[in-house]
Design a protein around this motif. Structure first.
Motif, PDB file in Angstrom:
ATOM      1  N   LYS A 274      47.338   4.776  60.083  1.00 32.10           N
ATOM      2  CA  LYS A 274      47.228   3.352  59.741  1.00 32.10           C
ATOM      3  C   LYS A 274      48.636   2.752  59.805  1.00 32.10           C
ATOM      4  N   THR A 275      48.919   2.140  60.938  1.00 28.45           N
ATOM      5  CA  THR A 275      50.272   1.627  61.171  1.00 28.45           C
ATOM      6  C   THR A 275      50.687   0.618  60.112  1.00 28.45           C
ATOM      7  N   SER A 276      49.772  -0.268  59.735  1.00 31.22           N
ATOM      8  CA  SER A 276      50.116  -1.287  58.745  1.00 31.22           C
ATOM      9  C   SER A 276      50.466  -0.660  57.401  1.00 31.22           C
ATOM     10  N   ARG A 277      49.758   0.407  57.033  1.00 30.37           N
ATOM     11  CA  ARG A 277      50.051   1.072  55.760  1.00 30.37           C
ATOM     12  C   ARG A 277      51.388   1.806  55.822  1.00 30.37           C
ATOM     13  N   ASP A 279      53.972   0.939  57.656  1.00 28.79           N
ATOM     14  CA  ASP A 279      55.000  -0.107  57.555  1.00 28.79           C
ATOM     15  C   ASP A 279      55.140  -0.582  56.110  1.00 28.79           C
ATOM     16  N   GLU A 280      54.002  -0.691  55.422  1.00 30.58           N
ATOM     17  CA  GLU A 280      54.019  -1.131  54.026  1.00 30.58           C
ATOM     18  C   GLU A 280      54.759  -0.127  53.149  1.00 30.58           C
ATOM     19  N   ILE A 281      54.529   1.163  53.384  1.00 29.13           N
ATOM     20  CA  ILE A 281      55.200   2.200  52.586  1.00 29.13           C
ATOM     21  C   ILE A 281      56.707   2.144  52.785  1.00 29.13           C
ATOM     22  N   GLU A 283      58.474  -0.348  53.824  1.00 25.04           N
ATOM     23  CA  GLU A 283      58.996  -1.605  53.281  1.00 25.04           C
ATOM     24  C   GLU A 283      59.125  -1.529  51.766  1.00 25.04           C
ATOM     25  N   LEU A 284      58.115  -0.967  51.102  1.00 22.49           N
ATOM     26  CA  LEU A 284      58.156  -0.823  49.649  1.00 22.49           C
ATOM     27  C   LEU A 284      59.325   0.054  49.217  1.00 22.49           C
ATOM     28  N   GLU A 287      62.684  -1.712  49.809  1.00 15.61           N
ATOM     29  CA  GLU A 287      62.963  -2.727  48.793  1.00 15.61           C
ATOM     30  C   GLU A 287      63.419  -2.086  47.493  1.00 15.61           C
ATOM     31  N   ARG A 294      63.772   0.861  58.952  1.00 18.22           N
ATOM     32  CA  ARG A 294      63.019   0.384  60.115  1.00 18.22           C
ATOM     33  C   ARG A 294      63.447   1.144  61.357  1.00 18.22           C
TER      34      ARG A 294
END
Length: 294
Positions: A274-277, A279-281, A283-284, A287, A294
């Motif tokens: 799950k590419t979006s997940r 990226d979310e991980i 990013e989290l 932060e 990236r």
């Protein structure tokens, strides 16, 4: 932190339970070392993910070239060559070139798959090396830290305290575990596709049929065992595949053009990732650490 890669990490049976709350002084000493190690391990995870993406793109290209060469080779005896049909031995020479192309594509596909195994190995190792343990040393006033557990009462998690601002060591590990599980599942699927593609026989060839338990390259089983994906002297099938794969397996059977296209489409889709997940991980985590991943 000291390097002790040769020493196995010894952890208590339930690392999900936080270690005893450390003193404020111990926590102040632990936190900078733990932060450095986490930055290093998440950078390794990011690098391994990038390595995977490059390898799977190369693998897809080589797989498509292999399928095209194999199909063209199979069609060659009955292919209409037009004005070229009367050239001496043109059909034999074209067939020989296509057969050679198939061999090259197999080798390059296997090389890309090997790179994917190495990338997943890096992911697993980084996800297991996030904790930061105090180094027991007699006669030294310096407090040192390592990724090896000397004290069984020290779980390397700072007693469950946030490593940076909000996220605990266990939460970082759970995020890494979620990410790694996607790539492990996809690697198993990619291995099944590679196994089938490498088993495609050239016309008139005598390529041996491969089984799931066979090594696709020297040292593959050892690599899988080192990251907990192999046991004994074979590659265990995922439990949810066992019946379906064994029933559908037909050694030496030439898959149809439609089935080969399904293999290529499945490879491209990365169905377990799950590419979006992902990226979310990243990013989290970025932060929380106040860095860019990236």
């Amino acid at each position: 932190m000291e390097d002790c890669a040769a020493t196995p990490v010894r952890r208590p049976a339930d690392p999900s339970s936080p270690s005893p709350t450390p003193s404020p002084l111990s926590l102040r000493q632990w936190r900078p070392a733990a932060q450095r190690n986490l930055r290093n391990q998440w950078s390794r995870l990011l690098a391994a993910k990038t390595r995977w993406l490059a390898a799977t793109a190369n693998g897809r290209s080589h797989a498509a070239a292999l399928v095209n060469a194999n199909l063209s080779h199979g069609y060659m005896p009955g292919m209409d060559l037009g004005v070229l049909k009367d050239m001496p031995r043109i059909r034999d020479r074209a067939s020989a070139k296509l057969a050679h192309k198939e061999v090259q594509c197999r080798e390059m596909l296997l090389s890309a798959y090997k790179e994917m195994v190495c990338a997943v190995s890096d992911l697993v190792k980084a996800s297991h090396a996030m904790r930061c343990f105090s180094k027991v040393s007699s006669g030294s006033p310096l407090v040192r830290f390592t990724d090896c557990q000397d004290d069984l009462n020290d779980l390397g998690d700072g007693g469950g305290a946030p490593v940076y601002r909000w996220v605990s060591m266990l939460e970082f590990e759970n995020l890494a575990k979620e990410l790694v599980e996607m790539f492990v599942s996809e690697l198993q699927l990619k291995r099944l596709i590679v196994l089938n593609l490498l088993s495609i026989k050239s016309k008139g060839g005598a390529d041996p049929s491969l089984e799931w338990s066979d090594e696709l390259y020297d040292g593959e089983l050892y690599k899988f065992q080192s990251i907990g994906l192999g046991s004994g002297d074979s590659f265990p099938l995922p439990e949810n595949w066992r019946v379906d794969v064994l029933q559908a397996w037909q050694p030496g059977h030439a898959p149809s053009h439609e089935v080969l296209q399904v293999y290529l489409t499945s490879w491209l889709a990365n169905v377990n990732i799950k590419t979006s997940r992902i990226d979310e991980i990243f990013e989290l985590v970025g932060e929380e650490m106040q860095i860019k991943l990236r």
